[in-house]
Design a protein around this motif. Structure first.
Motif, PDB file in Angstrom:
ATOM      1  N   GLY A   1       0.603  -1.456  -0.160  1.00  0.00           N
ATOM      2  CA  GLY A   1      -0.043  -0.132   0.153  1.00  0.00           C
ATOM      3  C   GLY A   1       0.883   0.914   0.333  1.00  0.00           C
ATOM      4  N   SER A   2       0.343   2.031   0.799  1.00  0.00           N
ATOM      5  CA  SER A   2       0.909   3.594   0.918  1.00  0.00           C
ATOM      6  C   SER A   2       2.272   3.530   1.040  1.00  0.00           C
ATOM      7  CB  SER A   2      -0.156   4.846   0.976  1.00  0.00           C
ATOM      8  OG  SER A   2      -0.574   4.885   1.799  1.00  0.00           O
ATOM      9  N   ALA A   3       3.048   4.358   1.157  1.00  0.00           N
ATOM     10  CA  ALA A   3       3.969   5.114   2.212  1.00  0.00           C
ATOM     11  C   ALA A   3       3.567   5.004   3.448  1.00  0.00           C
ATOM     12  CB  ALA A   3       4.423   5.990   1.571  1.00  0.00           C
TER      13      ALA A   3
ATOM     14  N   THR B   1      -6.613   4.510  15.307  1.00  0.00           N
ATOM     15  CA  THR B   1      -7.788   5.378  14.898  1.00  0.00           C
ATOM     16  C   THR B   1      -8.280   5.732  13.276  1.00  0.00           C
ATOM     17  OG1 THR B   1      -6.315   6.709  13.658  1.00  0.00           O
ATOM     18  CG2 THR B   1      -6.902   7.479  15.450  1.00  0.00           C
ATOM     19  N   VAL B   2      -7.631   3.961  12.258  1.00  0.00           N
ATOM     20  CA  VAL B   2      -8.367   3.722  11.427  1.00  0.00           C
ATOM     21  C   VAL B   2      -8.761   2.655  10.925  1.00  0.00           C
ATOM     22  CG1 VAL B   2      -7.549   3.427   9.274  1.00  0.00           C
ATOM     23  CG2 VAL B   2      -6.241   5.101   9.785  1.00  0.00           C
ATOM     24  N   PRO B   3     -10.409   2.860  10.831  1.00  0.00           N
ATOM     25  CA  PRO B   3     -11.511   1.715  11.054  1.00  0.00           C
ATOM     26  C   PRO B   3     -10.837   0.848  10.462  1.00  0.00           C
ATOM     27  CG  PRO B   3     -12.715   3.838  10.374  1.00  0.00           C
ATOM     28  CD  PRO B   3     -10.864   3.885   9.846  1.00  0.00           C
ATOM     29  N   PRO B   4     -11.652  -0.671  10.878  1.00  0.00           N
ATOM     30  CA  PRO B   4     -11.211  -2.268  10.123  1.00  0.00           C
ATOM     31  C   PRO B   4     -11.954  -2.287   8.647  1.00  0.00           C
ATOM     32  CG  PRO B   4     -11.875  -2.555  11.935  1.00  0.00           C
ATOM     33  CD  PRO B   4     -11.885  -0.503  11.997  1.00  0.00           C
ATOM     34  N   GLY B   5     -10.253  -2.581   7.512  1.00  0.00           N
ATOM     35  CA  GLY B   5     -10.625  -2.319   7.010  1.00  0.00           C
ATOM     36  C   GLY B   5     -10.469  -1.644   5.468  1.00  0.00           C
ATOM     37  N   PHE B   6      -9.754  -0.442   6.746  1.00  0.00           N
ATOM     38  CA  PHE B   6      -9.532   0.785   5.593  1.00  0.00           C
ATOM     39  C   PHE B   6      -8.050   0.741   5.764  1.00  0.00           C
ATOM     40  CE2 PHE B   6     -14.265   1.239   6.229  1.00  0.00           C
ATOM     41  CZ  PHE B   6     -14.452   2.022   5.021  1.00  0.00           C
TER      42      PHE B   6
ATOM     43  N   VAL C   1      -8.473   8.151   3.886  1.00  0.00           N
ATOM     44  CA  VAL C   1      -8.396   6.830   3.606  1.00  0.00           C
ATOM     45  C   VAL C   1      -9.153   6.069   3.005  1.00  0.00           C
ATOM     46  CG1 VAL C   1      -7.611   6.656   6.639  1.00  0.00           C
ATOM     47  CG2 VAL C   1     -10.554   6.565   5.715  1.00  0.00           C
ATOM     48  N   ALA C   2      -8.813   5.092   1.995  1.00  0.00           N
ATOM     49  CA  ALA C   2      -9.903   4.441   1.255  1.00  0.00           C
ATOM     50  C   ALA C   2     -10.274   2.652   2.134  1.00  0.00           C
ATOM     51  CB  ALA C   2      -8.440   4.344   0.347  1.00  0.00           C
TER      52      ALA C   2
END
Length: 327
Positions: A7-9, A81-86, A94-95
């Motif tokens: 994924g992203s850096a 703080t990032v929702p599960p699955g994102f 976030v995506a």
């Protein structure tokens, strides 16, 4: 660990921070390496440069301060703080994670035949995860029987997926949080993680694989057939009226002709109910065990053991045939 990130850096740095244990220092070398890699990948801030030059000998307090300032300067969210699955998108935000991962589940013997004999192995993208995590897959009784805990529904569920090679979940542990998200199912690892990112599966494929492994009993020994039937068919609601909960089932290690059911009473006692095989099939044996457990506990021929050392008398539900267990 396998698959050191994708994924992203921003996501790779986030994952490294999330998997760093401030108490034990586990993951610190990976965190410092991730900070170096983040600079190579185009992220930059004054404190990130300091973090990339840090040493595994530095104090957790100092490292934590560098981590917090780096994430703030880069506008990368703090772990949790990032929702599960994102996942974090490049440049911020976030995506939803795409369902590009594959899952295969198998029940296999435990090497050396210890720890109950069997484990549920988890293969993601062709790599076995339980050995890469805590070391040993969970016993099928803890994942598939009496209910399939890997089923993904509308509620978030955290499931133990791997244990220490000694057989104890807690001595070493890998868990997954399972989230259903429309046509996707997401797994996010915790504790001793086998890879540095969560994984996402096409829900239809995931459902087929999870149902397949639960329905496959080809690996079961007669002891395991009896155990599955007891754990599935026993009247748990009736047992709960006596504050009894099934704990484990197995042949008595001292006498393979005795099938033993262990139950707990309020966390204070263990109660053992033994049944002789007498040449019966696994199904017949399970039926006899369930019939016995359907009787009032006072009618059982049982043994008891106090979990709390100060308890010297049997539990109140004990009948005249109950005896103190000897180990």
């Amino acid at each position: 660990m396998t698959e050191k990130g994708s994924g992203s850096a921003e996501q790779r740095l986030y994952d490294a921070v999330a998997h760093w244990n401030t108490d034990t220092g586990y993951g610190l070398a990976d965190l410092i390496h991730a900070a170096c890699q983040a600079l190579i990948d185009g992220l930059d801030s004054p404190t990130l440069r300091e973090l990339a030059g840090a040493s595994v000998r530095d104090s957790s307090w100092d490292i934590g301060d560098l981590v917090g300032k780096s994430l703030e300067e880069l506008r990368v969210p703090y772990p949790g703080t990032v929702p599960p699955g994102f996942a974090l998108a490049a440049g911020g935000g976030v995506a939803r994670r795409p369902g590009t991962d594959s899952l295969r589940l198998e029940v296999a013997p435990v090497p050396g035949g210890v720890c109950g004999g069997f484990q549920v192995q988890v293969w993601v993208n062709g790599t076995e995860m339980t050995s890469a995590g805590a070391g040993l897959g969970m016993d099928p009784y803890h994942v598939l029987v009496p209910t399939n805990r890997l089923v993904a529904d509308s509620e978030l569920r955290t499931v133990a997926i791997a244990r220490c090679v000694c057989g104890v979940h807690g001595c070493g542990s890998t868990d997954v949080t399972i989230a259903r998200d429309g046509d996707l199912v997401h797994w996010d690892w915790s504790l001793e993680v086998p890879m540095m990112r969560g994984v996402s599966f096409v829900a239809a494929d995931y459902d087929v694989e999870v149902a397949r492994v639960a329905a496959d009993h080809s690996w079961e020994t007669p002891e395991r057939v009896a155990g599955r039937r007891v754990l599935t068919d026993v009247d748990r609601e009736r047992l709960l009226t006596y504050n009894l909960r099934p704990s484990w089932v197995a042949n008595d290690y001292r006498d393979q002709e005795l099938f033993r059911v262990a139950l707990q009473v309020d966390g204070d006692y263990q109660v053992f109910v033994d049944t002789l095989r007498r040449g019966r099939s696994a199904e017949e044996l399970a039926g006899e065990v369930c019939a016995t457990l359907a009787l009032p506990p006072s009618a059982w021929h049982a043994t008891w053991h106090a979990i709390v050392p100060t308890l010297t008398k049997p539990p109140k539900i004990a009948g005249p045939s109950w005896r103190s267990a000897r180990f």
